[in-house]
Design a protein around this motif. Structure first.
Motif, PDB file in Angstrom:
ATOM      1  N   PHE A  21     -21.556  32.750  75.190  1.00  0.00           N
ATOM      2  CA  PHE A  21     -22.698  32.168  75.895  1.00  0.00           C
ATOM      3  C   PHE A  21     -23.917  32.135  74.981  1.00  0.00           C
ATOM      4  CE2 PHE A  21     -26.704  32.968  78.067  1.00  0.00           C
ATOM      5  CZ  PHE A  21     -26.813  31.806  78.811  1.00  0.00           C
ATOM      6  N   TYR A  22     -24.246  33.277  74.364  1.00  0.00           N
ATOM      7  CA  TYR A  22     -25.431  33.301  73.512  1.00  0.00           C
ATOM      8  C   TYR A  22     -25.248  32.467  72.251  1.00  0.00           C
ATOM      9  CZ  TYR A  22     -28.194  36.237  76.467  1.00  0.00           C
ATOM     10  OH  TYR A  22     -28.940  36.689  77.529  1.00  0.00           O
ATOM     11  N   GLN A  23     -24.031  32.276  71.795  1.00  0.00           N
ATOM     12  CA  GLN A  23     -23.796  31.358  70.683  1.00  0.00           C
ATOM     13  C   GLN A  23     -24.172  29.943  71.097  1.00  0.00           C
ATOM     14  OE1 GLN A  23     -19.723  30.448  69.602  1.00  0.00           O
ATOM     15  NE2 GLN A  23     -20.288  30.416  67.418  1.00  0.00           N
ATOM     16  N   SER A  24     -23.868  29.560  72.327  1.00  0.00           N
ATOM     17  CA  SER A  24     -24.214  28.210  72.793  1.00  0.00           C
ATOM     18  C   SER A  24     -25.727  28.035  72.916  1.00  0.00           C
ATOM     19  CB  SER A  24     -23.531  27.901  74.132  1.00  0.00           C
ATOM     20  OG  SER A  24     -24.146  28.594  75.195  1.00  0.00           O
ATOM     21  N   VAL A  25     -26.456  29.130  73.101  1.00  0.00           N
ATOM     22  CA  VAL A  25     -27.915  29.081  73.218  1.00  0.00           C
ATOM     23  C   VAL A  25     -28.589  29.175  71.849  1.00  0.00           C
ATOM     24  CG1 VAL A  25     -29.942  30.277  74.153  1.00  0.00           C
ATOM     25  CG2 VAL A  25     -27.885  30.076  75.542  1.00  0.00           C
ATOM     26  N   VAL A  86     -34.636  19.937  78.288  1.00  0.00           N
ATOM     27  CA  VAL A  86     -33.395  19.804  77.519  1.00  0.00           C
ATOM     28  C   VAL A  86     -32.709  21.160  77.395  1.00  0.00           C
ATOM     29  CG1 VAL A  86     -32.442  19.264  75.235  1.00  0.00           C
ATOM     30  CG2 VAL A  86     -34.167  17.756  76.263  1.00  0.00           C
ATOM     31  N   ALA A  87     -33.493  22.192  77.080  1.00  0.00           N
ATOM     32  CA  ALA A  87     -32.931  23.535  76.926  1.00  0.00           C
ATOM     33  C   ALA A  87     -32.358  24.044  78.254  1.00  0.00           C
ATOM     34  CB  ALA A  87     -33.996  24.485  76.401  1.00  0.00           C
ATOM     35  N   LYS A  88     -33.037  23.753  79.347  1.00  0.00           N
ATOM     36  CA  LYS A  88     -32.550  24.157  80.668  1.00  0.00           C
ATOM     37  C   LYS A  88     -31.171  23.567  80.927  1.00  0.00           C
ATOM     38  CE  LYS A  88     -33.663  23.587  85.581  1.00  0.00           C
ATOM     39  NZ  LYS A  88     -34.661  23.043  86.541  1.00  0.00           N
ATOM     40  N   THR A  89     -31.019  22.284  80.665  1.00  0.00           N
ATOM     41  CA  THR A  89     -29.732  21.618  80.864  1.00  0.00           C
ATOM     42  C   THR A  89     -28.642  22.292  80.042  1.00  0.00           C
ATOM     43  OG1 THR A  89     -30.814  19.515  81.345  1.00  0.00           O
ATOM     44  CG2 THR A  89     -28.506  19.424  80.630  1.00  0.00           C
ATOM     45  N   GLU A  90     -28.953  22.612  78.799  1.00  0.00           N
ATOM     46  CA  GLU A  90     -27.958  23.218  77.908  1.00  0.00           C
ATOM     47  C   GLU A  90     -27.552  24.614  78.364  1.00  0.00           C
ATOM     48  OE1 GLU A  90     -26.256  21.779  75.390  1.00  0.00           O
ATOM     49  OE2 GLU A  90     -27.250  19.959  76.077  1.00  0.00           O
ATOM     50  N   VAL A  91     -28.534  25.456  78.732  1.00  0.00           N
ATOM     51  CA  VAL A  91     -28.151  26.825  79.120  1.00  0.00           C
ATOM     52  C   VAL A  91     -27.418  26.841  80.456  1.00  0.00           C
ATOM     53  CG1 VAL A  91     -29.953  27.920  77.730  1.00  0.00           C
ATOM     54  CG2 VAL A  91     -30.391  27.481  80.151  1.00  0.00           C
ATOM     55  N   LEU A  92     -27.791  25.936  81.368  1.00  0.00           N
ATOM     56  CA  LEU A  92     -27.054  25.853  82.634  1.00  0.00           C
ATOM     57  C   LEU A  92     -25.619  25.404  82.390  1.00  0.00           C
ATOM     58  CD1 LEU A  92     -29.766  24.330  84.997  1.00  0.00           C
ATOM     59  CD2 LEU A  92     -28.972  26.706  84.922  1.00  0.00           C
ATOM     60  N   ARG A  93     -25.428  24.438  81.495  1.00  0.00           N
ATOM     61  CA  ARG A  93     -24.090  23.963  81.143  1.00  0.00           C
ATOM     62  C   ARG A  93     -23.261  25.078  80.517  1.00  0.00           C
ATOM     63  NH1 ARG A  93     -24.784  19.494  77.377  1.00  0.00           N
ATOM     64  NH2 ARG A  93     -25.595  18.471  79.224  1.00  0.00           N
ATOM     65  N   SER A  94     -23.926  25.994  79.824  1.00  0.00           N
ATOM     66  CA  SER A  94     -23.228  27.096  79.156  1.00  0.00           C
ATOM     67  C   SER A  94     -22.931  28.271  80.070  1.00  0.00           C
ATOM     68  CB  SER A  94     -24.058  27.585  77.970  1.00  0.00           C
ATOM     69  OG  SER A  94     -24.154  26.576  77.000  1.00  0.00           O
ATOM     70  N   GLY A  95     -23.479  28.252  81.292  1.00  0.00           N
ATOM     71  CA  GLY A  95     -23.159  29.313  82.232  1.00  0.00           C
ATOM     72  C   GLY A  95     -24.340  30.128  82.729  1.00  0.00           C
ATOM     73  N   PHE A 109     -34.070  32.672  83.298  1.00  0.00           N
ATOM     74  CA  PHE A 109     -32.663  32.435  83.600  1.00  0.00           C
ATOM     75  C   PHE A 109     -31.935  33.767  83.561  1.00  0.00           C
ATOM     76  CE2 PHE A 109     -34.409  28.657  81.797  1.00  0.00           C
ATOM     77  CZ  PHE A 109     -33.814  27.617  82.486  1.00  0.00           C
ATOM     78  N   ALA A 110     -30.727  33.792  84.060  1.00  0.00           N
ATOM     79  CA  ALA A 110     -29.837  34.934  83.886  1.00  0.00           C
ATOM     80  C   ALA A 110     -28.633  34.462  83.094  1.00  0.00           C
ATOM     81  CB  ALA A 110     -29.381  35.485  85.236  1.00  0.00           C
ATOM     82  N   ASP A 111     -28.184  35.284  82.157  1.00  0.00           N
ATOM     83  CA  ASP A 111     -26.963  34.968  81.429  1.00  0.00           C
ATOM     84  C   ASP A 111     -25.772  35.229  82.357  1.00  0.00           C
ATOM     85  OD1 ASP A 111     -26.218  37.717  81.327  1.00  0.00           O
ATOM     86  OD2 ASP A 111     -27.086  37.983  79.341  1.00  0.00           O
TER      87      ASP A 111
END
Length: 122
Positions: A21-25, A86-95, A109-111
Motif C-alpha cells: 500500500f505505501y509503495q503505491s503512495v 489526484v492524490a486522493k483518487t490514487e490512495v483510495l484506489r490503493s486501499g 485517510f486511513a491505510d
C-alpha cells in the motif's frame, strides 16, 4: 547525537500488504535485502528515496480510531502532494479510506490497517 534513524515501524496485521500500500503512495522498493534486518511473514519493509518504513505483524492488532483519544493514532505520516484530488483518487484506489477532507490544504485517510495519514498540498 545518540544514533541515526533507521526506519519508522508501523504495527499491522499484514506486513506485506501494508508495505505494498505505501509503495503505491510513496514509490520505492518493498522488501529490499538489508543487512540490518531479516524479512519474513512477520516483517516487511519499504525503502524510499527519503526513508525506510518497517511493518511488523501484531497478532491482535487494534487500529487507531481518529480522532478518538481512547484509541489514539500515536503518530501519523504526512505525505506532500501537488494535487490533493489526484492524490486522493490514487490512495483510495490503493486501499485507503477517507477520514476527513474538510480542510483546504490537508486531508486525512486511513491505510488498510487503520493508521491515519495525511495528504498535504505542497
Amino acid at each position: 547525537m545518540v544514533g541515526v534513524l533507521q526506519c519508522v515501524v508501523l504495527d499491522c496485521p499484514e506486513p506485506r500488504v501494508l508495505a505494498a500500500f505505501y509503495q503505491s503512495v510513496l514509490g520505492g522498493e518493498v522488501d529490499r535485502p538489508d543487512r540490518r534486518w531479516g524479512l519474513d511473514d512477520e516483517w516487511s519493509t519499504l525503502h524510499t528515496d527519503s526513508i525506510v518504513l518497517g511493518f511488523q505483524r501484531v497478532a491482535e492488532y487494534v487500529a487507531p480510531q481518529w480522532p478518538d483519544p481512547r484509541r489514539p493514532q500515536q503518530f501519523h505520516l504526512d505525505v506532500g502532494v501537488e494535487d490533493l484530488g489526484v492524490a486522493k483518487t490514487e490512495v483510495l484506489r490503493s486501499g485507503a479510506t477517507l477520514l476527513d477532507d474538510s480542510h483546504e490544504v490537508w486531508w486525512v485517510f486511513a491505510d488498510p490497517a487503520g493508521h491515519p495519514f495525511c495528504l498535504v498540498r505542497e
